[in-house]
Design an enzyme around this catalytic site. Structure first.
Site, PDB file in Angstrom:
ATOM      1  N   ASN A   1      -1.544 -10.969   8.588  1.00 11.62           N
ATOM      2  CA  ASN A   1      -2.643  -9.882   8.912  1.00 11.62           C
ATOM      3  C   ASN A   1      -3.916 -10.439   8.432  1.00 11.62           C
ATOM      4  O   ASN A   1      -4.222 -10.692   7.110  1.00 11.62           O
ATOM      5  CB  ASN A   1      -2.406  -8.562   7.986  1.00 11.62           C
ATOM      6  CG  ASN A   1      -3.097  -7.353   8.176  1.00 11.62           C
ATOM      7  OD1 ASN A   1      -3.186  -6.882   9.020  1.00 11.62           O
ATOM      8  ND2 ASN A   1      -4.107  -7.081   7.302  1.00 11.62           N
ATOM      9  N   GLU A   2      -4.980 -10.428   9.529  1.00 15.26           N
ATOM     10  CA  GLU A   2      -6.305 -10.519   8.962  1.00 15.26           C
ATOM     11  C   GLU A   2      -6.524 -11.849   7.944  1.00 15.26           C
ATOM     12  O   GLU A   2      -6.977 -11.857   7.013  1.00 15.26           O
ATOM     13  CB  GLU A   2      -6.926  -9.301   8.441  1.00 15.26           C
ATOM     14  CG  GLU A   2      -6.716  -8.077   9.340  1.00 15.26           C
ATOM     15  CD  GLU A   2      -7.595  -6.897   8.636  1.00 15.26           C
ATOM     16  OE1 GLU A   2      -7.712  -6.866   7.312  1.00 15.26           O
ATOM     17  OE2 GLU A   2      -7.701  -5.878   9.054  1.00 15.26           O
TER      18      GLU A   2
ATOM     19  N   HIS B   1       0.867  -9.497   4.543  1.00 19.21           N
ATOM     20  CA  HIS B   1      -0.050  -8.509   4.616  1.00 19.21           C
ATOM     21  C   HIS B   1      -0.722  -8.642   3.309  1.00 19.21           C
ATOM     22  O   HIS B   1      -0.619  -7.922   2.614  1.00 19.21           O
ATOM     23  CB  HIS B   1       0.256  -7.148   5.109  1.00 19.21           C
ATOM     24  CG  HIS B   1      -0.711  -6.280   5.478  1.00 19.21           C
ATOM     25  ND1 HIS B   1      -1.028  -5.467   6.761  1.00 19.21           N
ATOM     26  CD2 HIS B   1      -1.920  -5.656   4.761  1.00 19.21           C
ATOM     27  CE1 HIS B   1      -1.935  -4.830   6.728  1.00 19.21           C
ATOM     28  NE2 HIS B   1      -2.719  -4.954   5.684  1.00 19.21           N
TER      29      HIS B   1
ATOM     30  N   GLN C   1       0.635  -1.337   0.090  1.00 19.30           N
ATOM     31  CA  GLN C   1      -0.011  -0.056   0.004  1.00 19.30           C
ATOM     32  C   GLN C   1       0.802   1.288   0.009  1.00 19.30           C
ATOM     33  O   GLN C   1       0.215   2.463  -0.303  1.00 19.30           O
ATOM     34  CB  GLN C   1      -0.928   0.023   1.148  1.00 19.30           C
ATOM     35  CG  GLN C   1      -1.807  -1.104   1.184  1.00 19.30           C
ATOM     36  CD  GLN C   1      -2.871  -1.300   2.185  1.00 19.30           C
ATOM     37  OE1 GLN C   1      -2.468  -1.786   3.240  1.00 19.30           O
ATOM     38  NE2 GLN C   1      -3.805  -0.428   2.162  1.00 19.30           N
TER      39      GLN C   1
END
Ligand code: BGC
Length: 470
Positions: free
Chosen positions: A204-205, A160, A59
């Site tokens: 991550n998640e 991620h 990102q």
């Protein structure tokens, strides 16, 4: 006589209905505070509370267009000919954080934060299967050194949402035999950074990745396959456990703190007394939240979507695979049964909430609920992400103030919350939504890469400074 039978029947049905409602609701009941009676300036944080900001490689760094799963995805088109990314945006140079990290560390410094959570790019570190790029690894060593030299503690995320194209081509987390690649990569990164980094987030998640990549088709590989989704979820959780055990077995591994990052989405029924609304919410919550929480408490993995998939297994070691749990909290979803199960599983915004730029309503009580529920795992909690997409910057200050009030209330009520990382330091590439969603504490002009502090951010600085001065 008939009348008596009718009354008894009615009472039995009413009692069963009530019990059903209670059962479906008791796991995590709705909480609503009267904000007009709350003085949010009354926040208290422990003196060693960690204040941070978070980001993720894809990102912010730039340079992923040809090397990872998401870069590939950005070039695909959907069946209807539309781009996979809103406005046909591409991550491209993103925030050029790869080159501008020294400047970004200065920005962190001026916020007075203690820690920076960032992810390492597997595709840059390992561009081909079995081939490591030592310069890329060295880059992250330099990032960690620069942070430490400014008194900012690095926290590293190993996965991620993105991974190298070669890993995607092998089937990524769809196959159990691929997990060793992620474990090997984690070992190499750990050994390179172990003298500088103490806190590690494995994945991550996992639930968001599973949902977006294998159910909603919004992330690569863009599938909609509940059976595969359950398999990927199981493999992600196994990967987490294996990485935890691997790092713990390596030099200094016993001194690390390793956690999984869990996104908690609060879910509620629209009709408080409508059992079908509660029923739908219960199933959505099961697969999004409960499947991970239950596994981390009991080692039992139980993924169930009525009529679509049931996958039950034991993942030995899962309940002993955490030194902390990372909590990402963004929002609140509601469910309304309309007669069609599939359609009703589409979440909607909870009525009456101030909306952010995403389809997320502002619901600070939700972070309190999430902390309370996740605390059942029995390990310290670190809020690894919380933030607001707010292009006009007219809700950010209020968001930060109220969410941090809710965090401070949770601490006061005895929950072991050790830190808070705002998402994100700068505006960045918001996955399938492109550059339109601006979460940053700093505004980024993506033409010039100029960073500008947002007005709303001053609330975060004020809260940090006040907490540190007490
Ligand atoms: C993800 C971030 C994302 C944020 C805001 C989180 O689920 O970890 O990568 O930018 O949500 O949508």
């Amino acid at each position: 006589m008939k009348k008596k039978i009718f009354i008894i029947l009615f009472l039995v049905i009413a009692i069963l209905y009530g019990l059903g409602l209670w059962k479906l609701n008791s796991r995590d009941p709705l909480l609503q505070w009267d904000w007009s009676k709350i003085d949010t300036s009354q926040k208290k944080f422990p003196s060693d509370f960690v204040w941070g900001v978070a980001s993720a490689a894809h990102q912010v760094e730039g340079g992923h267009q040809d090397i990872n799963n998401f870069g590939w995805w950005e070039k695909q088109t959907k069946e209807d000919g539309q781009s996979t990314i809103k406005n046909n945006d591409k991550s491209g140079n993103a925030c050029d954080h790869w080159n501008r990290y020294p400047e970004d560390i200065e920005l962190m410094k001026s916020l007075n934060v203690d820690s920076y959570r960032f992810s390492v790019s597997w595709s840059k570190i390992m561009p081909k299967q079995g081939v490591y790029d030592t310069l890329a690894l060295q880059h992250y060593v330099q990032v960690a050194d620069s942070l430490l030299s400014k008194g900012i503690t690095p926290m590293v995320t190993l996965h991620h949402f993105t991974h190298p194209l070669w890993f995607q081509d092998l089937g990524a987390f769809e196959k159990k035999e691929n997990l060793k690649h992620f474990v090997n990569f984690s070992e190499v990164v750990y050994l390179a950074l172990k003298d500088r980094v103490k806190q590690w987030c494995t994945i991550n998640e996992p639930g968001v990745y599973m949902f977006d990549a294998y159910l909603s088709g919004m992330f690569p590989p863009g599938k909609d396959d509940p059976v595969l989704a359950a398999q990927v979820m199981e493999n992600l959780m196994k990967a987490h456990v294996q990485v935890y055990q691997k790092i713990k077995s390596l030099p200094k591994g016993d001194q690390t703190e390793i956690g999984l990052v869990k996104n908690m989405m609060q879910m509620d029924a629209i009709g408080k007394y409508n059992i079908m609304d509660h029923f739908i919410k219960y199933f959505a919550d099961n697969n999004y939240n409960e499947v991970v929480l239950n596994l981390l408490k009991t080692d039992e993995f139980d993924f169930y979507m009525p009529t679509m998939v049931e996958r039950k297994t034991t993942i030995t070691g899962a309940s002993k695979s955490l030194d902390f749990i990372g909590l990402n909290y963004y929002s609140h979803y509601a469910f309304n049964f309309n007669g069609n199960i599939d359609e009703s599983l589409e979440p909607i915004a909870y009525p009456g909430e101030v909306m952010t730029d995403m389809d997320y309503g502002m619901y600070p009580e939700g972070i309190y609920r999430a902390i309370k529920r996740i605390s059942q795992i029995g390990v310290p909690i670190i809020i690894t992400e919380n933030g607001i997409a707010d292009d006009k910057d007219d809700r950010r200050a209020d968001f930060i103030d109220k969410y941090l009030y809710a965090v401070s209330k949770a601490i006061e009520d005895g929950y072991d919350v050790r830190g808070y990382y705002y998402w994100s330091l700068t505006d960045n590439f918001e996955w399938n939504l492109g550059y339109g969603e601006r979460f940053g504490l700093y505004h980024v002009d993506f033409n010039t890469q100029k960073r500008t502090l947002k007005e709303g951010t001053k609330k975060y600085i004020e809260i940090i400074n006040k907490a540190k001065s007490l």
